[in-house]
Design a protein around this motif. Sequence first.
Motif, PDB file in Angstrom:
ATOM      1  N   SER A  93       0.821  -1.218   0.000  1.00  0.00           N
ATOM      2  CA  SER A  93       0.000   0.000   0.000  1.00  0.00           C
ATOM      3  C   SER A  93       0.857   1.271   0.000  1.00  0.00           C
ATOM      4  CB  SER A  93      -0.921   0.012   1.227  1.00  0.00           C
ATOM      5  OG  SER A  93      -0.159  -0.004   2.434  1.00  0.00           O
ATOM      6  N   HIS A  94       2.168   1.102  -0.042  1.00  0.00           N
ATOM      7  CA  HIS A  94       3.079   2.247   0.011  1.00  0.00           C
ATOM      8  C   HIS A  94       3.009   3.032  -1.304  1.00  0.00           C
ATOM      9  CE1 HIS A  94       6.469   4.523   1.541  1.00  0.00           C
ATOM     10  NE2 HIS A  94       7.094   4.359   0.383  1.00  0.00           N
ATOM     11  N   ARG A  95       3.095   4.363  -1.211  1.00  0.00           N
ATOM     12  CA  ARG A  95       3.077   5.225  -2.390  1.00  0.00           C
ATOM     13  C   ARG A  95       4.325   6.111  -2.372  1.00  0.00           C
ATOM     14  NH1 ARG A  95      -1.695   5.028  -4.910  1.00  0.00           N
ATOM     15  NH2 ARG A  95      -1.193   6.866  -6.157  1.00  0.00           N
ATOM     16  N   GLN A  96       5.138   5.990  -3.406  1.00  0.00           N
ATOM     17  CA  GLN A  96       6.360   6.792  -3.476  1.00  0.00           C
ATOM     18  C   GLN A  96       6.937   6.716  -4.883  1.00  0.00           C
ATOM     19  OE1 GLN A  96       9.132   6.001  -0.318  1.00  0.00           O
ATOM     20  NE2 GLN A  96      10.740   7.304  -1.162  1.00  0.00           N
ATOM     21  N   VAL A  97       7.603   7.802  -5.294  1.00  0.00           N
ATOM     22  CA  VAL A  97       8.342   7.826  -6.555  1.00  0.00           C
ATOM     23  C   VAL A  97       9.817   7.635  -6.226  1.00  0.00           C
ATOM     24  CG1 VAL A  97       8.977   9.172  -8.590  1.00  0.00           C
ATOM     25  CG2 VAL A  97       6.657   9.334  -7.653  1.00  0.00           C
ATOM     26  N   PHE A  98      10.431   6.608  -6.768  1.00  0.00           N
ATOM     27  CA  PHE A  98      11.859   6.353  -6.587  1.00  0.00           C
ATOM     28  C   PHE A  98      12.573   6.717  -7.886  1.00  0.00           C
ATOM     29  CE2 PHE A  98      10.119   3.114  -3.586  1.00  0.00           C
ATOM     30  CZ  PHE A  98      10.734   3.574  -2.435  1.00  0.00           C
ATOM     31  N   THR A  99      13.611   7.546  -7.775  1.00  0.00           N
ATOM     32  CA  THR A  99      14.388   7.934  -8.949  1.00  0.00           C
ATOM     33  C   THR A  99      15.672   7.126  -9.005  1.00  0.00           C
ATOM     34  OG1 THR A  99      13.489  10.180  -8.885  1.00  0.00           O
ATOM     35  CG2 THR A  99      15.507   9.845 -10.147  1.00  0.00           C
ATOM     36  N   LEU A 100      15.870   6.417 -10.120  1.00  0.00           N
ATOM     37  CA  LEU A 100      17.062   5.602 -10.336  1.00  0.00           C
ATOM     38  C   LEU A 100      17.829   6.193 -11.511  1.00  0.00           C
ATOM     39  CD1 LEU A 100      14.632   3.679  -9.267  1.00  0.00           C
ATOM     40  CD2 LEU A 100      16.164   1.829  -9.872  1.00  0.00           C
ATOM     41  N   ARG A 101      19.095   6.450 -11.296  1.00  0.00           N
ATOM     42  CA  ARG A 101      19.925   7.040 -12.349  1.00  0.00           C
ATOM     43  C   ARG A 101      20.754   5.933 -12.988  1.00  0.00           C
ATOM     44  NH1 ARG A 101      24.951  10.069 -12.323  1.00  0.00           N
ATOM     45  NH2 ARG A 101      24.882  11.799 -13.811  1.00  0.00           N
ATOM     46  N   ALA A 102      20.522   5.672 -14.281  1.00  0.00           N
ATOM     47  CA  ALA A 102      21.191   4.566 -14.965  1.00  0.00           C
ATOM     48  C   ALA A 102      21.349   4.903 -16.437  1.00  0.00           C
ATOM     49  CB  ALA A 102      20.391   3.273 -14.799  1.00  0.00           C
ATOM     50  N   ASN A 103      22.265   4.193 -17.117  1.00  0.00           N
ATOM     51  CA  ASN A 103      22.447   4.446 -18.543  1.00  0.00           C
ATOM     52  C   ASN A 103      21.370   3.744 -19.365  1.00  0.00           C
ATOM     53  OD1 ASN A 103      23.238   1.722 -18.903  1.00  0.00           O
ATOM     54  ND2 ASN A 103      25.374   2.228 -18.533  1.00  0.00           N
ATOM     55  N   ASP A 104      21.326   4.072 -20.652  1.00  0.00           N
ATOM     56  CA  ASP A 104      20.271   3.548 -21.523  1.00  0.00           C
ATOM     57  C   ASP A 104      20.301   2.024 -21.605  1.00  0.00           C
ATOM     58  OD1 ASP A 104      19.480   6.116 -22.011  1.00  0.00           O
ATOM     59  OD2 ASP A 104      20.437   6.272 -23.980  1.00  0.00           O
ATOM     60  N   GLY A 105      21.502   1.439 -21.612  1.00  0.00           N
ATOM     61  CA  GLY A 105      21.609  -0.009 -21.717  1.00  0.00           C
ATOM     62  C   GLY A 105      20.939  -0.711 -20.554  1.00  0.00           C
TER      63      GLY A 105
END
Length: 312
Positions: A93-105
């Motif tokens: 039921s958790h609501r959150q936006v997680f930002t992950l920084r990664a390359n296109d591959g």
Amino acid sequence: MNEPDLNLLVALDVLLAEKSVAAAARRLRLSASAMSRTLSRLRETTGDPLLVRAGRNMVLTPYAEALRERAQDAVLEARAVLRPASPALDIASHRQVFTLRANDGFVEAFGPTLIAEAAKIAPGVVLRFAPKPEKTDKPLREGRVCLEIGVPGEMGPEIRMQMLFRDRFVGAVRRAHPLARQETVSIEQYTLWGHVIASRRGHAAGPVDESLAEAGLSRNIAAIVPGFPAALAVARKTDYIALVPASFLLNPAVDDTLHVFALPVKTAPITISQMWHPRMEADPAHRWLRQFVRESCRQLMMGETRQAYPDE
């Protein structure tokens, strides 16, 4: 005793990070004039100019440089103190936006699985993949990114790090390429054809060239492109050989159009890690995110390549 206006601390942090009144105003959603007035108040409060003009740009004073990390840490700590106490995490039921920084591959190979699995386990969670134009710990330190994923670069000593999996380089050619009919590719066959190289900084030589040099050989670098997707696009339309990490070929659309082969030379394994700032170490939601990403990546690598990677 006159207490300082603690609202100024947030503005100070943003100004020192952006080094621009206009950029700070945009980030705080203020007008340029309001931001200028805030800077004047900060100068009066600290007794230092903080930002001074150098040509067309603004630069930090030595005092401001010394304050930058302290201001950032103070703001992050204040936000943590004022965050409501949360009960045990119910990820369903958790609501959150997680930002992950990664390359296109990474996004192309692992993004679909991570997004699909997260939707099943935690439908209120949004995975936001941010571009990674360079290796830096600045987004982690500023709290704009939850996880940095890739080969560790010049990270600060405080940044936490955990291996996700080990990768390796492979060769890729179009299905109609003469090498696609070979069971194995010899080192002589490998150097006979032109090569397309993926390098964000435009570098041509790499670990493969070092191994070839030890054998007294070299390869013909016919093209240099900024990333692995572009290298594979070139390989599909030419007889050039592309060098890519094996994990990138987890994307079925890539695998259907290309023939992949083991390199005839040895290269060191590629360690792919996830990195985060220590302030997130004990956060229950962030702990869940780290475990979710780690287990999902490893299961996908082992399931698709049938190769187990040692646990570290």
